[in-house]
Each structure stands twice: as C-alpha cells, then as structure tokens.
Design an enzyme around this catalytic site. Sequence first.
Site, short mmCIF file in Angstrom:
data_model
loop_
_atom_site.label_atom_id
_atom_site.label_comp_id
_atom_site.label_asym_id
_atom_site.label_seq_id
_atom_site.Cartn_x
_atom_site.Cartn_y
_atom_site.Cartn_z
N CYS A 2 0.87 -1.17 0.00
CA CYS A 2 0.00 0.00 0.00
C CYS A 2 0.90 1.22 0.00
CB CYS A 2 -0.92 0.00 1.22
SG CYS A 2 -1.99 1.46 1.32
N GLU A 103 -3.92 1.15 -5.77
CA GLU A 103 -2.94 0.19 -6.26
C GLU A 103 -2.79 0.42 -7.76
OE1 GLU A 103 -1.00 -1.45 -4.54
OE2 GLU A 103 -1.96 -1.93 -2.62
#
Length: 216
Positions: A2, A103
Amino acid sequence: MCGRFTLTVRAEEVRQVLQLEQLPENWQPRYNIAPTQQIAAVLASQPNALTWLRWGLVPGWSRREAQQPLLINARAETLTQKPAFRAAFAQRRCLILADGFYEWQKQSGGRRAQPYWFQRRGGGLFAFAGVWETTGEEMRTAAIVTCPANACVAAVHERMPVMLDFPKAWTWLSVADERTLRDLLVPYPAEDLQAVAVGLRVNDAQHDALDCLMPV
C-alpha cells in the site's frame, strides 16, 4: 503493498465513529496520502483521541534515520520475525484511518501503470491495521500491515492493506493474544470492495485534490 491512500470523510463522521469529545482541528479531506506525510491514527494508550504519525516506520533501535529504508508496509506473515516490527506488533499497534487506497496495475507495451482506487461498497471510514515506533528523538512513525490480496484487488496487485471495520478495529488495539490478532490479518471480503480506474494525477505525490479520484 500500500503506497497511497485516502481519507476524505467529514470530520463529524470521524468524531462519531471514534467517539471523540472534540472534532479534529484543521481537518481537511485527503485524496492522495503518500509516504513521509502525516497520517491520522489511534493508539491503544489514547483510544479517544487522534494522533498524527509520520508514514514510514523507523525502528525504535535506530539512531540514524537517514540510513534506514522507508518501511511503509509490514507483511502480516512476518510481523513476529522481522526485528523492525516485532516489538511494535507486541506493544505498539495502531489504527490508521482511511476510506480508500490505491494500487497500480502494470500495463503492456511500455504504457504507464494504471492506478485504481479501492473503497468499501457504499464508502465510509475504516482503519488499516498498523504498527508504530518512537525513536530516541521522540518522532512517532508507522507502517501499514499488508496481507495477500482478495479477488477484487488481485487483478491489480498481489497484496493489499489489512482493512478493519469499526467496531472490530478496536480488537487490534485492545487484545494481546497473538492468535486473536493474527485472525484479523486477513484479506477484506472481496464482495464488499469496489474498484475504480482513476487518472494519472495520483502519480504525483505532491498533488492532493479531488481530481485524483476522477474515473477514466
């Protein structure tokens, strides 16, 4: 992993969910939170208050921050093995507030990776499982715990942050039993997530505006 996330909910929602006595001061929506920036967190020692941590954990035994790699993520599978995270997992867990994360999906033909924004269906506040540390200079830093991706995220990236809904998130702070904690470190249900392909403005870590979330 992340590497960017969002926290766009209203201050009043944060106050209600966390049962804060006061609203956070100077609260602003964040559309592109990046490593080294300040992140809103809740610590076990202050469960009714927000604490600001720097994203990028510096191990407590380190005295030379500049020589340390930027530890923005901690793999759930190795939390008790890695020296950088072992003590923090046992003693300094935190909730990192968010309402979505990004992402990037690799593209063929040399094209730039396509960013996706993931959030809960219906939106709303949740927390990443986090760990934090304090160096000798009393600087508080944190890392987001990650796990294997669920079916929704796996089409874009092989890992995702550990997402915790409230009130279950409080278990991450209040329980000491390792087995109970590990039961939390699992992928969020894929059917409860939604993904949106967004533009490339989010690639600029200094750009923090609503257009980061504009669908392509």
